[in-house]
Design a protein around this motif. Structure first.
Motif, PDB file in Angstrom:
ATOM      1  N   ALA A  66      21.443  57.369  10.769  1.00 17.79           N
ATOM      2  CA  ALA A  66      22.295  57.885  11.846  1.00 17.79           C
ATOM      3  C   ALA A  66      22.335  59.412  11.831  1.00 17.79           C
ATOM      4  O   ALA A  66      22.248  60.060  12.890  1.00 17.79           O
ATOM      5  N   LEU A  67      22.476  60.006  10.647  1.00 22.60           N
ATOM      6  CA  LEU A  67      22.524  61.464  10.548  1.00 22.60           C
ATOM      7  C   LEU A  67      21.225  62.103  11.016  1.00 22.60           C
ATOM      8  O   LEU A  67      21.229  63.125  11.726  1.00 22.60           O
ATOM      9  N   GLU A  68      20.099  61.536  10.592  1.00 27.44           N
ATOM     10  CA  GLU A  68      18.804  62.104  10.978  1.00 27.44           C
ATOM     11  C   GLU A  68      18.597  62.012  12.489  1.00 27.44           C
ATOM     12  O   GLU A  68      18.074  62.945  13.111  1.00 27.44           O
ATOM     13  N   THR A  69      19.027  60.910  13.076  1.00 23.97           N
ATOM     14  CA  THR A  69      18.917  60.760  14.527  1.00 23.97           C
ATOM     15  C   THR A  69      19.811  61.763  15.249  1.00 23.97           C
ATOM     16  O   THR A  69      19.406  62.392  16.237  1.00 23.97           O
ATOM     17  N   ALA A  70      21.034  61.938  14.736  1.00 24.18           N
ATOM     18  CA  ALA A  70      21.980  62.867  15.356  1.00 24.18           C
ATOM     19  C   ALA A  70      21.497  64.309  15.242  1.00 24.18           C
ATOM     20  O   ALA A  70      21.614  65.095  16.199  1.00 24.18           O
ATOM     21  N   ALA A  71      20.963  64.679  14.078  1.00 25.51           N
ATOM     22  CA  ALA A  71      20.490  66.047  13.885  1.00 25.51           C
ATOM     23  C   ALA A  71      19.304  66.341  14.810  1.00 25.51           C
ATOM     24  O   ALA A  71      19.206  67.432  15.394  1.00 25.51           O
ATOM     25  N   SER A  72      18.421  65.355  14.966  1.00 19.46           N
ATOM     26  CA  SER A  72      17.283  65.534  15.870  1.00 19.46           C
ATOM     27  C   SER A  72      17.751  65.734  17.309  1.00 19.46           C
ATOM     28  O   SER A  72      17.263  66.618  18.021  1.00 19.46           O
ATOM     29  N   TYR A  73      18.718  64.922  17.715  1.00 14.90           N
ATOM     30  CA  TYR A  73      19.257  65.043  19.075  1.00 14.90           C
ATOM     31  C   TYR A  73      19.948  66.393  19.256  1.00 14.90           C
ATOM     32  O   TYR A  73      19.804  67.055  20.299  1.00 14.90           O
ATOM     33  N   ALA A  74      20.687  66.829  18.225  1.00 14.99           N
ATOM     34  CA  ALA A  74      21.435  68.091  18.328  1.00 14.99           C
ATOM     35  C   ALA A  74      20.503  69.293  18.437  1.00 14.99           C
ATOM     36  O   ALA A  74      20.864  70.316  19.043  1.00 14.99           O
TER      37      ALA A  74
END
Length: 389
Positions: A262-270
């Motif tokens: 979840a964190l890796e996906t969120a950081a990529s989106y951010a």
């Protein structure tokens, strides 16, 4: 202990990552939406020899410990498979453990090689509608009849019962007594499938893990060979309890991996999403929650390594295993919720997968034991406070 992974452990992690790369978020998203079992993933996992990771080499397994198993589970979850992917594979690691430790040579020879090569799917029947946290309330009863036992009763939350070939089954063979609540519980490891006339399996619709079924199972004069009993009659709960800490460590690894996904996906989106002429990742309101969750999940990962080391070295791992199950599960839910928030309205959409991680990771605060009971354990057995229940 040394927190550095060995060369062999790093190789295991790398090989699991390569395997999981074949099955990205799109695969698991589709399986979740269609409620289809992830057979393609399972078959690749089995072909790689991973079903026998903790089964002794003499029975066709790899003979690794909980440390290696937890690394595998964490990487599967982190790949985007989340809890569905780990549910499909984890029972091969842990459900066979009582058979490995307490089963007869003949019993092990009949089942372990096929579990190790993946040709046999395992499920576990312990929980009942009236016996969740309090296992002593189990009512499913097995009556001895010559060289067999006849089982009648109901189990619930039996994962993979739709696909299973064998079941680890905890039943009563003696009535419950107030002075020995857990006496009379007996453990079996026996042939099982949903097409048996004496078995009825019904899937439970649930919030997450659509790619791994959970079920109610009814037994009606289900016959089990006495040779399929694990150890002595009446000592099944003791056998099962001896592996509880390994399961807690596994759950923690699953949770950490899902939170990391979840964190890796969120950081990529951010990094990519722009609002007010800047990527949203430049704003501290986005950065700080993700950074905070990274620190928490990293701490949990280190504690997994310690708890697994204690377990594999035959030291008391109870406090650490329970503590990391508690912390990892709570911190992973927080990480997944933060990932949804980072995505804004799109966090609620299936295409970004963070809502799937969020739904799936919730189970870890509830099972295999609730976090409230974990706190009770720590209060009583670590802090020496009076039993509160």
């Amino acid at each position: 202990m040394d927190f550095e992974l060995s060369d062999e452990q790093r190789l295991i992690r790398s090989e699991i990552q390569d395997l999981c790369d074949q099955f990205g978020d799109e695969y698991w998203r589709e399986k979740d939406m269609q409620h289809e079992f992830g057979w393609e993933f399972y078959e690749e996992f089995a072909d790689g020899g991973w079903c026998g990771v903790t089964i002794p080499e003499e029975y066709g397994g790899q003979g690794y410990g909980v440390q290696e198993a937890s690394i595998i589970q964490q990487e599967i979850a982190r790949s985007g498979a989340a809890m569905a992917g780990t549910s499909i594979t984890s029972h091969h690691v842990f459900s066979a453990a009582p058979l490995v430790e307490y089963g007869s040579d003949d019993h092990k020879e009949r089942y372990l090689p096929e579990i190790a090569d993946g040709s046999v799917m395992v499920c576990t029947g312990v929980t009942e509608p009236n016996a969740g946290t309090d296992t002593s309330q189990i009512e499913t009863f097995a009556e001895r009849d010559g060289d067999e036992y006849v089982v009648n009763g109901q189990k619930i939350w039996t994962s993979k019962a739709q696909e299973a070939d064998v079941i680890m089954l905890l039943v009563r063979t003696q009535p419950r007594e107030s002075n020995d609540r857990f006496g009379g519980l007996t453990l079996f490891f026996t042939e099982f499938n949903k097409d048996m006339d004496s078995v009825d399996v019904s899937e439970i619709p649930k919030a997450g893990r659509g790619a791994a079924d959970s079920n109610e199972v009814w037994f009606d004069d289900f016959r089990v060979p006495a040779a399929d009993r694990i150890g002595e009659e009446g000592k099944g709960f003791k056998y099962l309890l001896s592996f509880a800490n390994s399961e807690r460590i596994s759950i923690a690894a699953n949770a950490v991996g899902t939170g990391q996904a979840a964190l890796e996906t969120a950081a990529s989106y951010a990094r990519e999403r722009e609002v007010f002429d800047n990527s949203i990742g430049t704003y501290q309101a986005i950065q700080h929650p993700l950074a905070d969750s990274w620190t928490k999940l990293t701490q949990a990962e280190l504690m997994i390594r310690k708890a697994a080391w204690l377990y594999d070295n035959d030291k008391n791992s109870g406090p650490e295993a329970n503590a990391v199950k508690l912390r990892a599960s709570e911190d992973a839910i927080e990480a997944c919720e933060r990932a949804v928030r980072v995505h804004g309205g799109m966090g609620y959409a299936k295409e970004y997968d963070v809502e799937r991680y969020w739904r799936e990771v919730m189970i870890n605060v509830l099972a295999p034991i609730s976090n409230e009971m974990v706190k009770n354990y720590i209060a009583q057995h670590v802090l020496d406070l009076p039993r509160s229940y």
